[in-house]
Design a protein around this motif. Structure first.
Motif, PDB file in Angstrom:
ATOM      1  N   ILE A  88       0.821  -1.279   0.092  1.00 13.07           N
ATOM      2  CA  ILE A  88      -0.118  -0.006  -0.088  1.00 13.07           C
ATOM      3  C   ILE A  88       0.983   1.182  -0.047  1.00 13.07           C
ATOM      4  O   ILE A  88       0.510   2.230  -0.722  1.00 13.07           O
ATOM      5  N   VAL A 137      -4.725   9.016   2.103  1.00 14.05           N
ATOM      6  CA  VAL A 137      -5.389   7.968   3.167  1.00 14.05           C
ATOM      7  C   VAL A 137      -4.385   7.058   3.292  1.00 14.05           C
ATOM      8  O   VAL A 137      -3.809   6.606   4.524  1.00 14.05           O
ATOM      9  N   TRP A 141      -2.047   5.839   6.072  1.00 11.61           N
ATOM     10  CA  TRP A 141      -1.837   4.527   6.827  1.00 11.61           C
ATOM     11  C   TRP A 141      -0.709   3.788   6.752  1.00 11.61           C
ATOM     12  O   TRP A 141      -0.300   3.208   7.838  1.00 11.61           O
ATOM     13  N   PHE A 149      -0.198   9.826   9.548  1.00  8.21           N
ATOM     14  CA  PHE A 149      -1.515   9.265   9.871  1.00  8.21           C
ATOM     15  C   PHE A 149      -2.554  10.425  10.373  1.00  8.21           C
ATOM     16  O   PHE A 149      -3.679  10.658   9.754  1.00  8.21           O
ATOM     17  N   MET A 153      -5.932  11.741   8.086  1.00 10.66           N
ATOM     18  CA  MET A 153      -7.356  11.927   8.538  1.00 10.66           C
ATOM     19  C   MET A 153      -7.580  13.534   8.302  1.00 10.66           C
ATOM     20  O   MET A 153      -8.820  13.907   7.776  1.00 10.66           O
TER      21      MET A 153
ATOM     22  N   ASN B  26      -5.878  -8.834   6.187  1.00 14.92           N
ATOM     23  CA  ASN B  26      -5.874  -7.604   6.905  1.00 14.92           C
ATOM     24  C   ASN B  26      -7.188  -6.676   6.451  1.00 14.92           C
ATOM     25  O   ASN B  26      -7.278  -6.635   5.582  1.00 14.92           O
ATOM     26  N   VAL B  28      -8.104  -3.547   6.723  1.00 16.83           N
ATOM     27  CA  VAL B  28      -7.886  -2.440   5.441  1.00 16.83           C
ATOM     28  C   VAL B  28      -7.448  -2.896   4.141  1.00 16.83           C
ATOM     29  O   VAL B  28      -8.118  -2.297   3.213  1.00 16.83           O
ATOM     30  N   HIS B  29      -6.984  -4.065   3.954  1.00 16.56           N
ATOM     31  CA  HIS B  29      -6.823  -4.623   2.571  1.00 16.56           C
ATOM     32  C   HIS B  29      -8.326  -4.888   2.038  1.00 16.56           C
ATOM     33  O   HIS B  29      -8.537  -4.685   0.942  1.00 16.56           O
ATOM     34  N   PHE B  71     -11.830   4.701   7.175  1.00 18.24           N
ATOM     35  CA  PHE B  71     -11.774   5.395   8.264  1.00 18.24           C
ATOM     36  C   PHE B  71     -11.759   4.464   9.770  1.00 18.24           C
ATOM     37  O   PHE B  71     -10.897   4.505  10.412  1.00 18.24           O
ATOM     38  N   MET B  74      -9.442   1.849   9.991  1.00 17.13           N
ATOM     39  CA  MET B  74      -8.005   2.142  10.231  1.00 17.13           C
ATOM     40  C   MET B  74      -7.903   2.524  11.587  1.00 17.13           C
ATOM     41  O   MET B  74      -6.888   2.213  12.298  1.00 17.13           O
ATOM     42  N   MET B  75      -8.959   3.099  12.302  1.00 18.16           N
ATOM     43  CA  MET B  75      -8.759   3.678  13.539  1.00 18.16           C
ATOM     44  C   MET B  75      -8.962   2.207  14.604  1.00 18.16           C
ATOM     45  O   MET B  75      -8.277   2.538  15.533  1.00 18.16           O
TER      46      MET B  75
END
Lengths: 377, 207
Positions: A88, A137, A141, A149, A153, B26, B28-29, B71, B74-75
């Motif tokens: 990524i 984004v 990340w 990060f 955001m 993952n 996120v992936h 979002f 990720m958090m």
């Protein structure tokens, strides 16, 4: 260009493919070249406003400075942090760069000089620019570091907030033009102001919308005074902190390609695109692309000028401006604009034929659907 | 030829990314694969000539909804191992839902092909009027024949939005920090906030 490839003996389909690919390559190269020149202009303008010389060493007047910088980053080593999510991390700058170039497909540079003259051109630009947030984004990340990060955001919240008001501003323009096609919007501006001025922005209902669009464009491209994503004093270099070499350069080029895109959108939607400023036959002797580039350059100069003069916004001020000032304002203007256009009979040609047709269709179709459901069960 | 190549290209990517959404380790992936699937589905819609729907899919789902997904994911601090264990446990339920959806889709397509629904002809030729663009045809339908349904949908969304705000809004407590008055902040001039002192050497300043 399709005809040219057909004359080489290709069938229509493959000639079209070859012509489109050639168009893509030509437009990307030209956009990249303008980005290099525009970075030079940006630094020169900044230098002039700060009363220093700016780049003046590489080439005549420092014109080759951007190419020297490009060569420099190209030869540097690409460093990937060991804690980063490698795939990524490398994908993010590629997405930013690709998205920034893809939007140029529907931009008409002159009458008929456009790669894809689709009838949802404006929506395509909205769609593509809403993809731009992913580059930021994902880089934030994947860097696995706190400042990128935070920056990611901030950037995504900022871009989504201002896209809302940009959307409403575009609705106003589309209401006037009656089409989503970019060339159609430009053609609708010919002689718009008193039969003389080729610009939407002189209309009292559209001028405030242009101001909103211009400021939102600054926020959307994260330019000063809204460059909170790269606030040096707080976030090192924002989402680009961990990037080096070409991966950094791709962010950099993508950012400037986006800025140029926003400048050309200002030109196309509000200031008559490739049309000369006044609807006078003499001015049409200058090729349309010259007017287009000239107008776009003026807006780019304004972007640099603002960068050099205004201090950065605070984050809560940025959000307040987007949600509490621009959103209500553009909403009111959508209502007022459509009301004004209805009152002045702007839509009359399109309403007259459809009104009787719909009233008869209601009688026919409403009972048809329950019948179909009953037939199944 | 090119249409066929493009169709199989987009369709393969949609199916492959949909599989990857479920299989990715993952989360996120997973979300990124989901975005990939959305984007290529938009490509498929362009191929069948529904360019307006395609653009809306990208603007609404890719541009807004998936960003919120990303979002949240990720958090969160997610335990990947526990997530993987859930896959096998929930697999029967997932398969059941998939079977129901597939059956419904087949029923609908069957009814449509048999001529049970009056949406247009089965080969799709009469769906769009010849001389109007996608947007105009949809607009004439939404704001003409279906205006009541359209407005009801709008009001439902508005009520949902207000409801969410009302449920989460907490009025500031009486003793809480004062709120910002933006007009007051802007009206403030440097002269109100700073004083110029010109002290003698060795005297110091008293404020």
């Amino acid at each position: 260009m399709t005809a040219f490839f057909q004359s080489l003996g290709l069938s229509y389909e493959w000639a079209w493919t070859a012509a489109t690919l050639t168009g893509i390559i030509v437009i990307s190269l030209l956009v990249m070249f303008s980005v290099a020149m525009v970075i030079y202009v940006d630094r020169k303008v900044l230098g002039a406003i700060m009363m220093r010389r700016g780049p003046n060493v590489v080439g005549p007047f420092g014109l080759l400075q951007s190419f020297a910088d490009g060569l420099k980053v190209f030869l540097q080593e690409t460093i990937i942090p060991s804690a980063a999510n490698k795939g990524i991390f490398l994908l993010a700058p590629i997405i930013t760069f690709t998205v920034a170039l893809a939007a140029w497909a529907v931009i008409p540079f002159s009458a008929g000089v456009v790669l894809a003259d689709i009838n949802v051109g404006l929506l395509y630009i909205l769609a593509i620019s809403s993809m731009g947030v992913y580059g930021v984004v994902m880089s934030g990340w994947a860097s696995n570091s706190k400042y990128p990060f935070f920056s990611a955001m901030r950037a995504s919240a900022q871009m989504i907030s201002y896209e809302v008001s940009i959307g409403f501003v575009l609705v106003c323009v589309v209401l006037f033009a009656g089409t989503f096609n970019m060339s159609g919007i430009v053609n609708a501006q010919q002689g718009f102001g008193l039969g003389l001025i080729n610009a939407y922005a002189i209309h009292p209902l559209l001028f405030p919308m242009w101001v909103v669009f211009f400021i939102s464009a600054l926020a959307e491209t994260a330019r000063a005074p809204f460059d909170l994503t790269e606030a040096e004093s707080e976030l090192v270099a924002g989402y680009q902190t961990e990037y080096s070499s070409m991966s950094f350069a791709l962010f950099w080029l993508g950012e400037y390609a986006n800025i140029l895109l926003m400048c050309s959108l200002n030109t196309l939607l509000f200031w008559g695109g490739w049309l000369p400023p006044l609807d006078i036959p003499v001015l049409y002797m200058v090729p349309g692309i010259i007017w287009f580039l000239l107008k776009t350059f003026v807006f780019f100069f304004m972007f640099s000028w603002i960068w050099a003069t205004v201090p950065r916004y605070r984050y809560d001020q940025l959000m307040r401006l987007g949600w509490k000032v621009f959103l209500p304002m553009s909403l009111v203007f959508v209502a007022v604009t459509s009301g004004y256009l209805m009152a002045t009979g702007h839509f009359d040609r399109s309403i007259a034929p459809t009104a009787p047709a719909t009233s008869t269709e209601i009688v026919q179709t409403t009972p048809a659907q329950p019948v179909a459901v009953r037939g199944q069960s | 030829m090119i249409q066929a190549i493009a169709f199989y290209f987009f369709a393969t990517i949609v199916v492959a990314s949909a599989v990857m959404v479920v299989m990715a380790r993952n989360p996120v992936h997973s979300v990124l694969w989901l975005i990939m699937a959305f984007f290529n589905a938009a490509g498929l819609m362009v191929l069948v000539g529904a360019e307006f729907i395609a653009m809306l899919l990208v603007i609404v789902y890719v541009g807004a909804v998936a960003v919120l997904f990303l979002f949240v994911v990720m958090m969160l601090d997610i335990d990947f191992a526990a997530m993987r264990a859930g896959l096998s446990r929930n697999a029967p339920l997932g398969l059941l839902i998939a079977a129901v959806l597939l059956a419904e889709l087949l029923l609908a397509v069957g009814a449509y092909n048999a001529g049970g629904l009056s949406l247009g002809t089965p080969d799709g030729s009469a769906v769009q009027a010849a001389d109007t663009s996608n947007i105009e045809a949809l607009g004439a339908l939404l704001y003409g024949r279906y205006i009541v349904l359209f407005e009801i949908a709008g009001i439902i969304l508005l009520v949902a939005m207000i409801g969410a705000i009302v449920l989460t809004f907490q009025p500031p407590k009486p003793g809480a920090r004062a709120r910002q008055d933006v007009g007051k902040q802007i009206r403030r001039r440097p002269e109100d906030a700073t004083v110029m002192k010109n002290p003698e050497i060795g005297q110091g300043v008293e404020l």
